[in-house]
Design a protein around this motif. Structure first.
Motif, PDB file in Angstrom:
ATOM      1  N   LEU A 129       2.674   4.808   3.992  1.00 21.80           N
ATOM      2  CA  LEU A 129       2.073   3.766   3.128  1.00 21.80           C
ATOM      3  C   LEU A 129       2.935   3.005   2.149  1.00 21.80           C
ATOM      4  O   LEU A 129       2.556   1.914   1.616  1.00 21.80           O
ATOM      5  CB  LEU A 129       0.873   4.216   2.354  1.00 21.80           C
ATOM      6  CG  LEU A 129      -0.252   4.681   3.199  1.00 21.80           C
ATOM      7  CD1 LEU A 129      -1.431   5.417   2.088  1.00 21.80           C
ATOM      8  CD2 LEU A 129      -0.751   3.675   4.064  1.00 21.80           C
ATOM      9  N   LEU A 130       4.279   3.587   2.223  1.00 21.83           N
ATOM     10  CA  LEU A 130       5.333   2.751   1.282  1.00 21.83           C
ATOM     11  C   LEU A 130       6.041   1.775   2.090  1.00 21.83           C
ATOM     12  O   LEU A 130       6.975   2.178   2.882  1.00 21.83           O
ATOM     13  CB  LEU A 130       6.171   3.758   0.560  1.00 21.83           C
ATOM     14  CG  LEU A 130       5.789   4.689  -0.528  1.00 21.83           C
ATOM     15  CD1 LEU A 130       4.281   4.943  -0.523  1.00 21.83           C
ATOM     16  CD2 LEU A 130       6.660   5.665  -0.985  1.00 21.83           C
ATOM     17  N   VAL A 131       5.831   0.607   1.939  1.00 23.09           N
ATOM     18  CA  VAL A 131       6.620  -0.428   2.641  1.00 23.09           C
ATOM     19  C   VAL A 131       7.151  -1.569   1.886  1.00 23.09           C
ATOM     20  O   VAL A 131       6.676  -1.632   0.536  1.00 23.09           O
ATOM     21  CB  VAL A 131       5.594  -1.191   3.665  1.00 23.09           C
ATOM     22  CG1 VAL A 131       4.805  -0.085   4.836  1.00 23.09           C
ATOM     23  CG2 VAL A 131       4.439  -1.914   2.936  1.00 23.09           C
ATOM     24  N   ARG A 135      -6.222   5.531   0.619  1.00 25.00           N
ATOM     25  CA  ARG A 135      -5.087   5.244   1.078  1.00 25.00           C
ATOM     26  C   ARG A 135      -4.596   3.759   0.902  1.00 25.00           C
ATOM     27  O   ARG A 135      -4.903   2.871   1.477  1.00 25.00           O
ATOM     28  CB  ARG A 135      -5.405   5.208   2.886  1.00 25.00           C
ATOM     29  CG  ARG A 135      -5.575   6.559   2.971  1.00 25.00           C
ATOM     30  CD  ARG A 135      -5.807   6.802   4.534  1.00 25.00           C
ATOM     31  NE  ARG A 135      -4.246   6.300   5.265  1.00 25.00           N
ATOM     32  CZ  ARG A 135      -3.318   7.103   5.597  1.00 25.00           C
ATOM     33  NH1 ARG A 135      -3.226   8.120   5.104  1.00 25.00           N
ATOM     34  NH2 ARG A 135      -2.258   6.363   6.303  1.00 25.00           N
ATOM     35  N   ILE A 136      -3.941   3.704  -0.284  1.00 28.02           N
ATOM     36  CA  ILE A 136      -3.369   2.776  -0.963  1.00 28.02           C
ATOM     37  C   ILE A 136      -1.924   2.341  -0.522  1.00 28.02           C
ATOM     38  O   ILE A 136      -0.965   3.119  -0.847  1.00 28.02           O
ATOM     39  CB  ILE A 136      -3.616   2.996  -2.497  1.00 28.02           C
ATOM     40  CG1 ILE A 136      -4.837   3.089  -2.821  1.00 28.02           C
ATOM     41  CG2 ILE A 136      -3.015   1.624  -3.089  1.00 28.02           C
ATOM     42  CD1 ILE A 136      -4.994   3.450  -4.195  1.00 28.02           C
ATOM     43  N   ALA A 196      -6.534   0.014   0.936  1.00 32.19           N
ATOM     44  CA  ALA A 196      -6.067  -0.997  -0.279  1.00 32.19           C
ATOM     45  C   ALA A 196      -4.611  -1.101  -0.542  1.00 32.19           C
ATOM     46  O   ALA A 196      -3.761  -0.245   0.315  1.00 32.19           O
ATOM     47  CB  ALA A 196      -6.722  -0.241  -1.637  1.00 32.19           C
ATOM     48  N   ILE A 197      -4.299  -2.346  -1.259  1.00 32.81           N
ATOM     49  CA  ILE A 197      -2.948  -2.395  -1.288  1.00 32.81           C
ATOM     50  C   ILE A 197      -2.331  -2.544  -2.817  1.00 32.81           C
ATOM     51  O   ILE A 197      -3.288  -3.281  -3.633  1.00 32.81           O
ATOM     52  CB  ILE A 197      -2.402  -3.780  -0.519  1.00 32.81           C
ATOM     53  CG1 ILE A 197      -2.632  -3.541   0.898  1.00 32.81           C
ATOM     54  CG2 ILE A 197      -0.995  -4.048  -0.878  1.00 32.81           C
ATOM     55  CD1 ILE A 197      -2.384  -4.899   1.695  1.00 32.81           C
ATOM     56  N   VAL A 252     -10.101  -4.160   2.572  1.00 31.86           N
ATOM     57  CA  VAL A 252      -9.011  -3.967   1.921  1.00 31.86           C
ATOM     58  C   VAL A 252      -9.017  -4.400   0.414  1.00 31.86           C
ATOM     59  O   VAL A 252      -9.201  -5.536   0.313  1.00 31.86           O
ATOM     60  CB  VAL A 252      -7.592  -4.469   2.707  1.00 31.86           C
ATOM     61  CG1 VAL A 252      -6.578  -4.042   1.867  1.00 31.86           C
ATOM     62  CG2 VAL A 252      -7.515  -3.910   4.156  1.00 31.86           C
ATOM     63  N   ALA A 253      -8.973  -3.615  -0.404  1.00 32.66           N
ATOM     64  CA  ALA A 253      -8.875  -3.970  -1.946  1.00 32.66           C
ATOM     65  C   ALA A 253      -7.467  -4.474  -2.246  1.00 32.66           C
ATOM     66  O   ALA A 253      -6.431  -3.627  -1.652  1.00 32.66           O
ATOM     67  CB  ALA A 253      -9.422  -2.928  -2.927  1.00 32.66           C
TER      68      ALA A 253
END
Lengths: 357, 357
Positions: free
Chosen positions: A230-232, A195-196, A257-258, A284-285
């Motif tokens: 997840l798209l911000v 979940r990136i 992750a981000i 969180v990576a």
DNA sequence: CCGATAGGTGTAAGCGCTTACATTTTCCAT
DNA sequence: ATGGAAAATGTAAGCGCTTACACCTATCGG
């Protein structure tokens, strides 16, 4: 009046002397003065000396606007840009100045803060009248102005932006999509994150768009579905990114992750995460894009996609200077350059110590 | 020839149209065109419309150099500066643009990398011919050029630099000495450090000089002797500072704190110390100067003397614009502004958590 | 001793624009 | 109608500089 002048040290009487003042004082014609100033044509050494001392005495400096009206060369190039000041910008500038210094030409920078130019219809303060060519590094300069400048034969190079269709201006980009692809794949494959979050760049920005494509393609190739929440927005901005991530956290959205579309937004994410007590990179990576000089110093050191920023500046300037010197080269319309990017693995993605640092 | 033109999309024939082209096409005189372009004088609406469409059709843009020759205003100010790109610079620029945006005037920046200008005798590409006034933020611009510009009545404001003697140019500084004094005193008193390295700024730099004075005065007031081997070069540069500290370490010089004359050199020191395995701030406390935005993000967060950088930019620009609009104000020669600095205590000096961050 | 040659300099025509002033047109009060 | 103010436009003189061209002097080979 006269007594007043005594009071102050040196209130300048605004004596801007012209070439004819110099000519009169030296007892020659303006033509001769001009010849001395430009080292053009032959002048008797004695006369030249007389002129030179008149120049000295009068503190004469040629009026460049007038000179420009006659000559064609300015010996200066212009850089039109928004967002001066960011770390990305510093590296770019270094590349540009590397070349201008070598070629002995001056660099004039016009900062277009969006506010500044948009609504006022005044002429562009940088153009044919004071530069020999232009580096365009902003989206705020409307297409039609670019087109007009080009039609008038003013040499240009565009950075991170595709010229208006039908207008043959060389342009330089970085391999955004493949860079993003590598970064996101690394997160997906090497670290098995699923979940990136994508911290998107500004709407309408070409780089942002391509990086987003890379993000999606990496997911697709891995067979991982992208959850729309997840798209911000990151907007290439520390503040915006921080707000977005904070909001995500508040809403309880789960992510491990981000991928930040640029390093600045990665910084914002780090701040938000840290404020929330999340551990980096365990919980969180995070991976950025650009590899600005600072990113190495961040804790944890930021894994990011290195763009050859300085090289872009160098190349763009060389391209521009070529155009200026040799006139429009053949097949110029094909001059689209894409520079390769490279994933720089550091700590923030979850990898352990690397050679860098 | 003609067939070639078909091959390419639009190889511009370099048609730069002049005011008389427009006049001819609109069937009026150049005077009328000029009046339309400048909204000066009365013009029949119908005529104006005809002119405007001629302008449109020809893609005409007035030649600013020619215009400048007649008018006095450019509606642009210039910033002459070295070291564009640093973090300090970004904040300064923000302050400047805050004002230029509000006042609707353009900002032209000339980057003088020392190499660039020093030896070439070409005229300054920024001056009376394309700006209404100048912000001077560099030591590389020789005094005599400044003096000459001033004699010619060109408005100027100098930043971090005192004008040549006898020349009445407003100038803005920060309280370097008291800032440095506060920082070093903090190290001496609150943390009882006794061997404080000074990472000096560049020779000849006024800020550097005054900060160094503050360093010494603090020691003097505390009755602490300064060991000469603790004074090393930092040059406002990360690299130089890192090298200096590394060298100090190699030579086995003992020290328990560092006062860096600017934040950048503090970063270099941190890198050197960390590479040597020293603990911060336990083994070595460190304090910087400037408080650039990054310093907060450093680990440990950097204690530093905050200079109101953005305010300097804002103030300088306002001062310049005042000069341009109202002519030389009275008693200008007394216009020396010194903005207060303030010690921002964070972790790197050894203090524990503070309110900031 | 003369015409040719070349070095040294002045004259004047612009570069593209603005603007004071002159001129023509419009339009309204008489 | 008509004089005259107001409106619209044109004329031309520069702004400070460069440069093609013309001009004037020495200098020199023949």
């Amino acid at each position: 009046m006269d007594s007043r002048r005594q009071e102050h040290l040196w209130k300048p009487e605004t004596v801007r002397s012209t070439i004819s003042d110099v000519a009169r004082r030296a007892g020659v014609s303006t033509a001769t003065v001009s010849r001395v100033m430009n080292r053009s044509g032959r002048v008797h050494p004695a006369t030249a000396e007389r002129v030179r001392s008149a120049v000295q005495a009068l503190g004469y400096t040629p009026h460049l606007a007038a000179r420009r009206l006659m000559q064609q060369r300015t010996n200066a190039i212009g850089l039109i840009s928004a967002e001066i000041g960011g770390p990305y910008y510093a590296a770019l500038l270094r590349g540009i100045e590397e070349v201008t210094a070598r070629e002995r030409c001056a660099l004039l920078i016009l900062s277009i803060s969006s506010l500044n130019y948009e609504d006022m219809d005044m002429a562009l303060p940088l153009g044919e009248h004071n530069t020999d060519g232009l580096l365009i590094f902003t989206n705020s300069l409307p297409d039609d102005i670019v087109t007009r400048l080009h039609l008038r034969g003013h040499p240009m190079v565009m950075l991170h932006r595709t010229p208006p269709s039908g207008v043959a201006i060389p342009h330089i980009h970085v391999a955004n999509q493949s860079g993003a692809y590598a970064a996101v794949s690394h997160l997906l494959v090497a670290h098995e994150r699923r979940r990136i979050v994508l911290l998107r760049g500004p709407d309408g920005n070409e780089d942002a768009f391509e990086r987003e494509q890379g993000y999606h393609r990496a997911h697709f190739d891995c067979g991982v579905e992208v959850a729309p929440e997840l798209l911000v927005q990151g907007d290439f901005s520390e503040e915006v990114a921080q707000a977005s991530i904070t909001e995500l956290l508040r809403r309880g959205v789960v992510f491990d992750a981000i991928f930040a579309a640029d390093d600045e937004s990665a910084y914002g994410a780090v701040a938000a995460l840290r404020a929330a007590g999340r551990r980096l990179p365990e919980d969180v990576a995070i991976v950025g894009f650009d590899d600005v000089p600072l990113s190495r110093h961040l804790t944890p050191a930021l894994t990011t996609v290195a763009a050859p920023i300085q090289a872009i500046g160098r190349l763009a300037t060389e391209l521009l200077l070529d155009q200026i010197q040799q006139g429009t080269p053949e097949r110029l319309e094909e001059r689209k350059l894409v520079l390769e990017t490279q994933l720089v693995v550091r700590r923030s993605c979850g990898c352990t110590a690397s050679s860098s640092e």
